[in-house]
Design a protein around this motif. Structure first.
Motif, PDB file in Angstrom:
ATOM      1  N   THR A  68      34.691  59.923 -22.973  1.00  0.00           N
ATOM      2  CA  THR A  68      33.251  60.123 -23.178  1.00  0.00           C
ATOM      3  C   THR A  68      32.923  61.368 -23.989  1.00  0.00           C
ATOM      4  OG1 THR A  68      33.110  61.280 -21.040  1.00  0.00           O
ATOM      5  CG2 THR A  68      32.670  58.904 -21.050  1.00  0.00           C
ATOM      6  N   ARG A  69      33.851  62.307 -24.074  1.00  0.00           N
ATOM      7  CA  ARG A  69      33.619  63.538 -24.834  1.00  0.00           C
ATOM      8  C   ARG A  69      33.797  63.244 -26.311  1.00  0.00           C
ATOM      9  NH1 ARG A  69      31.974  67.597 -27.048  1.00  0.00           N
ATOM     10  NH2 ARG A  69      32.723  69.731 -26.692  1.00  0.00           N
ATOM     11  N   VAL A  70      32.751  63.468 -27.080  1.00  0.00           N
ATOM     12  CA  VAL A  70      32.768  63.145 -28.501  1.00  0.00           C
ATOM     13  C   VAL A  70      32.983  64.410 -29.329  1.00  0.00           C
ATOM     14  CG1 VAL A  70      31.427  62.224 -30.443  1.00  0.00           C
ATOM     15  CG2 VAL A  70      31.294  61.133 -28.182  1.00  0.00           C
ATOM     16  N   VAL A  71      33.952  64.366 -30.229  1.00  0.00           N
ATOM     17  CA  VAL A  71      34.247  65.460 -31.160  1.00  0.00           C
ATOM     18  C   VAL A  71      34.385  64.861 -32.558  1.00  0.00           C
ATOM     19  CG1 VAL A  71      35.873  67.267 -31.809  1.00  0.00           C
ATOM     20  CG2 VAL A  71      35.358  66.862 -29.390  1.00  0.00           C
ATOM     21  N   PHE A  72      33.653  65.399 -33.523  1.00  0.00           N
ATOM     22  CA  PHE A  72      33.652  64.857 -34.890  1.00  0.00           C
ATOM     23  C   PHE A  72      33.326  63.360 -34.884  1.00  0.00           C
ATOM     24  CE2 PHE A  72      36.784  68.436 -35.279  1.00  0.00           C
ATOM     25  CZ  PHE A  72      35.925  69.294 -35.974  1.00  0.00           C
ATOM     26  N   ASP A  73      32.312  63.017 -34.089  1.00  0.00           N
ATOM     27  CA  ASP A  73      31.772  61.652 -34.042  1.00  0.00           C
ATOM     28  C   ASP A  73      32.727  60.621 -33.454  1.00  0.00           C
ATOM     29  OD1 ASP A  73      29.393  62.509 -35.289  1.00  0.00           O
ATOM     30  OD2 ASP A  73      30.331  62.331 -37.268  1.00  0.00           O
ATOM     31  N   ARG A  74      33.750  61.083 -32.747  1.00  0.00           N
ATOM     32  CA  ARG A  74      34.693  60.160 -32.116  1.00  0.00           C
ATOM     33  C   ARG A  74      35.025  60.650 -30.715  1.00  0.00           C
ATOM     34  NH1 ARG A  74      39.892  59.716 -35.782  1.00  0.00           N
ATOM     35  NH2 ARG A  74      40.574  58.589 -33.898  1.00  0.00           N
ATOM     36  N   PRO A  75      35.181  59.728 -29.746  1.00  0.00           N
ATOM     37  CA  PRO A  75      35.664  60.153 -28.424  1.00  0.00           C
ATOM     38  C   PRO A  75      37.043  60.802 -28.549  1.00  0.00           C
ATOM     39  CG  PRO A  75      34.807  57.916 -28.334  1.00  0.00           C
ATOM     40  CD  PRO A  75      34.866  58.286 -29.789  1.00  0.00           C
ATOM     41  N   VAL A  76      37.258  61.853 -27.808  1.00  0.00           N
ATOM     42  CA  VAL A  76      38.530  62.588 -27.875  1.00  0.00           C
ATOM     43  C   VAL A  76      39.713  61.661 -27.610  1.00  0.00           C
ATOM     44  CG1 VAL A  76      39.892  64.417 -26.796  1.00  0.00           C
ATOM     45  CG2 VAL A  76      37.454  64.777 -27.243  1.00  0.00           C
TER      46      VAL A  76
ATOM     47  N   THR B 267      40.294  58.787 -28.545  1.00  0.00           N
ATOM     48  CA  THR B 267      40.690  57.917 -29.655  1.00  0.00           C
ATOM     49  C   THR B 267      41.630  58.607 -30.631  1.00  0.00           C
ATOM     50  OG1 THR B 267      38.776  58.553 -31.027  1.00  0.00           O
ATOM     51  CG2 THR B 267      38.498  56.681 -29.518  1.00  0.00           C
ATOM     52  N   TYR B 268      41.807  59.916 -30.496  1.00  0.00           N
ATOM     53  CA  TYR B 268      42.737  60.617 -31.380  1.00  0.00           C
ATOM     54  C   TYR B 268      44.172  60.332 -30.924  1.00  0.00           C
ATOM     55  CZ  TYR B 268      38.821  63.141 -33.406  1.00  0.00           C
ATOM     56  OH  TYR B 268      37.647  63.459 -34.060  1.00  0.00           O
ATOM     57  N   GLN B 269      45.041  60.090 -31.884  1.00  0.00           N
ATOM     58  CA  GLN B 269      46.400  59.653 -31.565  1.00  0.00           C
ATOM     59  C   GLN B 269      47.151  60.659 -30.700  1.00  0.00           C
ATOM     60  OE1 GLN B 269      49.355  59.302 -34.797  1.00  0.00           O
ATOM     61  NE2 GLN B 269      49.731  57.212 -34.083  1.00  0.00           N
ATOM     62  N   THR B 270      47.022  61.946 -31.005  1.00  0.00           N
ATOM     63  CA  THR B 270      47.761  62.945 -30.216  1.00  0.00           C
ATOM     64  C   THR B 270      47.331  62.935 -28.758  1.00  0.00           C
ATOM     65  OG1 THR B 270      46.146  64.618 -30.902  1.00  0.00           O
ATOM     66  CG2 THR B 270      48.183  64.477 -32.180  1.00  0.00           C
ATOM     67  N   VAL B 271      46.030  62.729 -28.531  1.00  0.00           N
ATOM     68  CA  VAL B 271      45.530  62.686 -27.155  1.00  0.00           C
ATOM     69  C   VAL B 271      45.996  61.406 -26.466  1.00  0.00           C
ATOM     70  CG1 VAL B 271      43.460  62.600 -25.717  1.00  0.00           C
ATOM     71  CG2 VAL B 271      43.547  64.125 -27.699  1.00  0.00           C
ATOM     72  N   ARG B 272      45.956  60.286 -27.177  1.00  0.00           N
ATOM     73  CA  ARG B 272      46.409  59.019 -26.591  1.00  0.00           C
ATOM     74  C   ARG B 272      47.883  59.099 -26.190  1.00  0.00           C
ATOM     75  NH1 ARG B 272      43.003  54.601 -28.180  1.00  0.00           N
ATOM     76  NH2 ARG B 272      44.764  53.162 -28.324  1.00  0.00           N
ATOM     77  N   HIS B 273      48.701  59.659 -27.070  1.00  0.00           N
ATOM     78  CA  HIS B 273      50.120  59.797 -26.747  1.00  0.00           C
ATOM     79  C   HIS B 273      50.326  60.709 -25.544  1.00  0.00           C
ATOM     80  CE1 HIS B 273      51.711  58.526 -30.985  1.00  0.00           C
ATOM     81  NE2 HIS B 273      51.042  57.577 -30.368  1.00  0.00           N
ATOM     82  N   ARG B 274      49.538  61.755 -25.481  1.00  0.00           N
ATOM     83  CA  ARG B 274      49.653  62.692 -24.359  1.00  0.00           C
ATOM     84  C   ARG B 274      49.287  62.012 -23.049  1.00  0.00           C
ATOM     85  NH1 ARG B 274      46.874  68.659 -24.742  1.00  0.00           N
ATOM     86  NH2 ARG B 274      48.073  69.706 -23.100  1.00  0.00           N
ATOM     87  N   LEU B 275      48.234  61.222 -23.049  1.00  0.00           N
ATOM     88  CA  LEU B 275      47.812  60.518 -21.842  1.00  0.00           C
ATOM     89  C   LEU B 275      48.871  59.508 -21.393  1.00  0.00           C
ATOM     90  CD1 LEU B 275      44.047  59.909 -22.673  1.00  0.00           C
ATOM     91  CD2 LEU B 275      44.964  61.497 -20.961  1.00  0.00           C
ATOM     92  N   VAL B 276      49.496  58.847 -22.343  1.00  0.00           N
ATOM     93  CA  VAL B 276      50.556  57.881 -22.004  1.00  0.00           C
ATOM     94  C   VAL B 276      51.742  58.597 -21.364  1.00  0.00           C
ATOM     95  CG1 VAL B 276      52.272  56.307 -22.971  1.00  0.00           C
ATOM     96  CG2 VAL B 276      49.900  56.160 -23.711  1.00  0.00           C
ATOM     97  N   GLU B 277      52.094  59.761 -21.896  1.00  0.00           N
ATOM     98  CA  GLU B 277      53.196  60.525 -21.313  1.00  0.00           C
ATOM     99  C   GLU B 277      52.865  60.948 -19.886  1.00  0.00           C
ATOM    100  OE1 GLU B 277      53.811  63.758 -23.950  1.00  0.00           O
ATOM    101  OE2 GLU B 277      54.756  62.552 -25.516  1.00  0.00           O
ATOM    102  N   LEU B 278      51.623  61.351 -19.644  1.00  0.00           N
ATOM    103  CA  LEU B 278      51.210  61.737 -18.294  1.00  0.00           C
ATOM    104  C   LEU B 278      51.247  60.541 -17.350  1.00  0.00           C
ATOM    105  CD1 LEU B 278      48.208  64.136 -19.053  1.00  0.00           C
ATOM    106  CD2 LEU B 278      50.637  64.690 -18.805  1.00  0.00           C
ATOM    107  N   PHE B 279      50.806  59.389 -17.833  1.00  0.00           N
ATOM    108  CA  PHE B 279      50.849  58.166 -17.024  1.00  0.00           C
ATOM    109  C   PHE B 279      52.284  57.835 -16.620  1.00  0.00           C
ATOM    110  CE2 PHE B 279      51.595  53.552 -17.024  1.00  0.00           C
ATOM    111  CZ  PHE B 279      50.792  53.176 -15.952  1.00  0.00           C
ATOM    112  N   GLN B 280      53.203  57.961 -17.565  1.00  0.00           N
ATOM    113  CA  GLN B 280      54.605  57.680 -17.280  1.00  0.00           C
ATOM    114  C   GLN B 280      55.135  58.611 -16.198  1.00  0.00           C
ATOM    115  OE1 GLN B 280      57.446  58.659 -20.370  1.00  0.00           O
ATOM    116  NE2 GLN B 280      58.749  56.938 -19.819  1.00  0.00           N
ATOM    117  N   GLN B 281      54.771  59.884 -16.263  1.00  0.00           N
ATOM    118  CA  GLN B 281      55.259  60.840 -15.269  1.00  0.00           C
ATOM    119  C   GLN B 281      54.704  60.542 -13.886  1.00  0.00           C
ATOM    120  OE1 GLN B 281      54.559  64.829 -17.084  1.00  0.00           O
ATOM    121  NE2 GLN B 281      56.782  64.856 -17.248  1.00  0.00           N
TER     122      GLN B 281
END
Length: 364
Positions: A249-257, A259-273
């Motif tokens: 829900t947090r929008v930065v540069f007109d996009r939800p945070v 949706t940025y690839q680095t954040v998505r990858h980070r969230l997936v790594e946290l989910f795996q852990q």
């Protein structure tokens, strides 16, 4: 093998989450942080009425007669809040110790919640808590007295009794101390109270079998570590859910945070852990209940992995929230503080990995 929960365990999980969210929301957590005991009489009575204080106690002593797996199901949901108060010290640590020592006279009141206990085990130092014990026990007249200091006893200021681990001529022994009345001291986790217990010719009652009880206490430590791992998984799971919700829900540069690839990858790594930590903890609790040959290894692996994963996930949750994650109003810091203190309780991650290495070497 099928390691999925059965219908009763799934029902327990659902009831635990719903009841805890209803009875101990964020506002209640903040109120209890300011309470010296960390819990209200009404909330404690609710936990007892639900039967959770007696999950680890056999039915003949008024408990539910379930195993460590069922307790870990509840502990995981408690970690999501995180639940303040003495449930862990009494319904888990003290109950496991009393049961292992054969102190059946203590179990009835533990099951009903009428009295609360705690464990005074480790002392200053690092590594295996049993190796740090310097408190001495000796006979005095017809009884026993202990001398020493337990610097970090969970709920040692509010428990009705404590099981004190001390050294005697026979080796490691256990003693019952009524009304420990420890001194409340600051700790990293404001939702989990700890106390300093000074013992000076303090009269105590011996518990358990004669001789050296080191092996008995190692087993108790294993089961406590598994329960702590479940609680840590709950906190990490909540942190991950909060991180996903906020970045979506947090929008930065007109996009939800999110949706940025680095954040998505980070969230997936946290989910795996989180999922790996949960699987390890569930296997370890099952192995304990069934006396599986892999029990000791599973306990050490689950405890060490969950501790590391918990700190990573809850820490990243704070960062992904940005500046708001560092504020008192946000729950992220409560989750981080709970898992960070869990990391060092009862020996902590370094001790678990040292023990795991020793087990591997011995079996080679």
């Amino acid at each position: 093998m099928d390691f999925t929960f059965d219908a009763e365990q799934l029902a327990l999980q659902d009831v635990a989450r719903a009841a805890l969210e209803r009875e101990c929301g964020p506002d209640v957590v903040r109120q209890l942080v300011e309470d010296p005991t960390g819990i209200s009489p009404a909330l404690w009575r609710t936990l007892a009425d639900l039967g959770w204080t007696g999950l680890l106690i056999p039915a003949e002593y008024g408990g539910a007669g379930t195993g460590l797996l069922e307790m870990c199901i509840v502990a995981e949901q408690m970690g999501r809040l995180p639940l303040p108060g003495p449930f862990f010290s009494s319904a888990i640590a003290a109950t496991l110790a009393a049961r292992a020592l054969g102190a059946t006279e203590l179990l009835g009141d533990l099951a009903s919640g009428a009295r609360r206990g705690t464990v005074a085990l480790g002392e200053q130092g690092h590594g295996d808590p049993l190796s740090t014990v310097r408190t001495r026990a000796r006979r005095k007249g017809a009884g026993w007295v202990v001398n020493g200091t337990k610097a970090m006893v969970v709920d040692g200021h509010s428990a009705d009794w404590a099981i004190v681990v001390a050294r005697s001529e026979e080796g490691v022994r256990s003693f019952l101390l009524e009304q420990p009345d420890g001194e409340l001291v600051p700790s990293l986790d404001p939702t989990r109270k700890v106390a300093r217990l000074v013992l000076n010719e303090t009269p105590v009652i011996p518990l358990g079998p004669g001789g050296n009880q080191t092996a008995l206490w190692q087993r108790v430590q294993d089961d406590i570590a598994i329960a702590l791992a479940a609680e840590t998984v709950g906190a990490a799971d909540r942190a991950l859910a909060e991180a996903i919700a906020y970045t979506s829900t947090r929008v930065v540069f007109d996009r939800p945070v999110a949706t940025y690839q680095t954040v998505r990858h980070r969230l997936v790594e946290l989910f795996q852990q989180v999922e790996m930590a949960r699987a390890g903890g569930q296997f370890a609790s099952w192995a304990s209940d069934t006396e599986d040959p892999e029990r000791e290894r599973a306990a050490a692996m689950a405890a060490s992995y969950a501790a590391e994963a918990g700190v990573r996930v809850t820490g990243d949750d704070i960062q992904l929230h940005g500046g708001v994650g560092f504020t008192w109003a946000n729950d992220a810091h409560f989750l981080f503080k709970r898992v960070k203190q869990n990391e060092v309780l009862f020996g902590g991650i370094s001790q678990e990995r040292h023990r795991l290495a020793s087990l591997f070497i011995e079996s080679a």
